[in-house]
Design a protein around this motif. Structure first.
Motif, mmCIF file in Angstrom:
data_model
loop_
_atom_site.group_PDB
_atom_site.id
_atom_site.type_symbol
_atom_site.label_atom_id
_atom_site.label_comp_id
_atom_site.label_asym_id
_atom_site.label_seq_id
_atom_site.Cartn_x
_atom_site.Cartn_y
_atom_site.Cartn_z
ATOM 1 N N PRO A 1 0.834 -1.214 0.000
ATOM 2 C CA PRO A 1 0.000 0.000 0.000
ATOM 3 C C PRO A 1 0.862 1.255 0.000
ATOM 4 C CG PRO A 1 0.015 -1.025 2.168
ATOM 5 C CD PRO A 1 0.718 -1.982 1.252
ATOM 6 N N TYR A 2 0.290 2.350 -0.507
ATOM 7 C CA TYR A 2 1.010 3.617 -0.537
ATOM 8 C C TYR A 2 0.006 4.757 -0.383
ATOM 9 C CZ TYR A 2 4.309 7.268 -1.882
ATOM 10 O OH TYR A 2 5.119 8.379 -1.889
ATOM 11 N N GLN A 3 0.325 5.693 0.492
ATOM 12 C CA GLN A 3 -0.531 6.855 0.711
ATOM 13 C C GLN A 3 -0.006 8.016 -0.113
ATOM 14 O OE1 GLN A 3 -3.328 6.627 2.709
ATOM 15 N NE2 GLN A 3 -3.871 8.612 1.841
ATOM 16 N N ALA A 4 -0.658 8.302 -1.219
ATOM 17 C CA ALA A 4 -0.197 9.352 -2.133
ATOM 18 C C ALA A 4 -0.632 10.726 -1.637
ATOM 19 C CB ALA A 4 -0.740 9.112 -3.531
ATOM 20 N N SER A 5 0.241 11.707 -1.855
ATOM 21 C CA SER A 5 -0.073 13.090 -1.499
ATOM 22 C C SER A 5 -1.031 13.679 -2.531
ATOM 23 C CB SER A 5 1.203 13.920 -1.449
ATOM 24 O OG SER A 5 1.759 14.037 -2.758
ATOM 25 N N ALA A 6 -1.641 14.800 -2.166
ATOM 26 C CA ALA A 6 -2.558 15.481 -3.095
ATOM 27 C C ALA A 6 -1.822 15.913 -4.361
ATOM 28 C CB ALA A 6 -3.183 16.686 -2.407
ATOM 29 N N GLU A 7 -0.571 16.359 -4.213
ATOM 30 C CA GLU A 7 0.209 16.796 -5.368
ATOM 31 C C GLU A 7 0.512 15.630 -6.298
ATOM 32 O OE1 GLU A 7 0.506 19.600 -2.120
ATOM 33 O OE2 GLU A 7 0.969 17.454 -2.197
ATOM 34 N N LEU A 8 0.813 14.480 -5.717
ATOM 35 C CA LEU A 8 1.109 13.295 -6.523
ATOM 36 C C LEU A 8 -0.146 12.815 -7.259
ATOM 37 C CD1 LEU A 8 3.778 11.816 -6.946
ATOM 38 C CD2 LEU A 8 3.067 10.159 -5.224
ATOM 39 N N ILE A 9 -1.271 12.841 -6.567
ATOM 40 C CA ILE A 9 -2.536 12.444 -7.197
ATOM 41 C C ILE A 9 -2.864 13.373 -8.359
ATOM 42 C CG2 ILE A 9 -5.031 12.236 -6.843
ATOM 43 C CD1 ILE A 9 -4.398 11.350 -3.960
ATOM 44 N N GLU A 10 -2.577 14.648 -8.200
ATOM 45 C CA GLU A 10 -2.846 15.605 -9.274
ATOM 46 C C GLU A 10 -1.975 15.316 -10.494
ATOM 47 O OE1 GLU A 10 -4.512 18.523 -11.525
ATOM 48 O OE2 GLU A 10 -5.228 17.569 -9.687
ATOM 49 N N LEU A 11 -0.712 14.906 -10.265
ATOM 50 C CA LEU A 11 0.150 14.517 -11.382
ATOM 51 C C LEU A 11 -0.452 13.336 -12.130
ATOM 52 C CD1 LEU A 11 2.803 14.567 -13.019
ATOM 53 C CD2 LEU A 11 3.823 13.134 -11.221
#
Length: 298
Positions: free
Chosen positions: A226-236
């Motif tokens: 599992p990995y918790q992605a940041s909002a910035e990473l999700i936007e990419l």
């Protein structure tokens, strides 16, 4: 229960294809797995026949897998499926959009035009130019235009010298043709798969590589976490997948010393990473999305 007849375009016997067909059967009572190697296209009528079934008479198809390996032949199969879409059969995802991702150059060119962060990439047919690029990069990944799961990819190191690398390039050209070179980036032992359904973010999992492999693919011994992605990473990831109107996809992202980069957007997306890494049944959610989409258009 709905009476929609939706087939799965995939590989009979493969888990990801069969689990999708299982969910469709549970919701509709109809089950059909279509192997494109067995399909006949009638050009004069536009009909696609799979045994006794005329695919044009279906309500829709979910395209899970067009071929076990990407190749120009896989692109031909996508063009055959376009006849269904032209006849009004709902296709999830659209063959036209899938076709843009079968060839690596076309897919990454679209990402580059959209300003999505990518590894530094050069493309050429000239071996001497490729050697000069390798000298500039120091280390590079040589990638076939048609491949998945790192198949056929080759690591080139300028320190091996022009003679050894010229020989590797010659062997590569004999099998694959064009030289597609990406500057080697250090993955830190993992990269990410970011899953989107209908353009909306679903989850992110990490592929953690085997200690002896240069890539993190499960094919090369990697595992899902599992990995918790940041909002910035999700936007990419969102920006990357938005270049293609896909029903379901996975965006491959690497976290490098210079920041995150997108390796590719998958033409089909996988279910295993979401299930094993995030505990999400993406196949079930995809079926829910498809059947709900029919309802919106009635």
């Amino acid at each position: 229960m709905t009476d929609r007849r939706v087939a799965v375009i995939g590989t009979p016997g493969k888990w990801s294809t069969e689990v999708l067909a299982d969910h469709l059967e549970a919701r509709t009572g109809f089950r059909c797995v279509v192997d494109m190697a067995e399909v006949v296209l009638e050009l004069e009528t536009g009909r696609l026949r799979f045994g006794d079934l005329v695919l044009n008479e279906l309500d829709g198809v979910i395209v899970k897998k067009i071929s076990e390996v990407y190749s120009p032949a896989a692109d031909d199969r996508i063009r055959m499926l376009s006849a269904l879409e032209a006849d009004g059969v709902r296709c999830f995802s659209s063959p036209q959009q899938i076709g843009r991702l079968i060839n690596r150059l076309e897919g990454t060119s679209a990402l580059a035009r959209a300003g999505v962060a990518l590894p530094t990439t050069r493309v050429t047919e000239n071996a001497e130019a490729a050697l000069a690029i390798l000298d500039e990069f120091g280390k590079a990944i040589l990638k076939p235009l048609y491949s998945t799961k790192a198949r056929g990819m080759m690591v080139l190191d300028a320190r091996d010298g022009p003679g050894a690398n010229r020989e590797k390039l010659s062997r590569f050209r004999a099998e694959h043709g064009l030289f597609y070179l990406q500057k080697f980036v250090h993955l830190g032992g993992q990269d990410l798969g970011m899953v989107f359904l209908g353009g909306e973010y679903l989850c992110t999992y990490a592929r953690v590589g085997d200690a002896g492999a240069w890539n993190t693919t499960i094919h090369s011994g990697g595992r899902y976490e599992p990995y918790q992605a940041s909002a910035e990473l999700i936007e990419l990831g969102r920006r990357a997948q938005a270049c293609f109107e896909l029903t379901f996809t996975t965006v491959d992202i690497a976290l490098t010393d210079q920041g995150p980069v997108v390796f590719e957007v998958s033409a089909f997306g996988g279910f295993s990473g979401a299930r094993k890494g995030c505990g999400i049944d993406a196949a079930e959610q995809l079926v829910d999305y498809v059947l709900n989409d029919f309802g919106k258009n009635e």
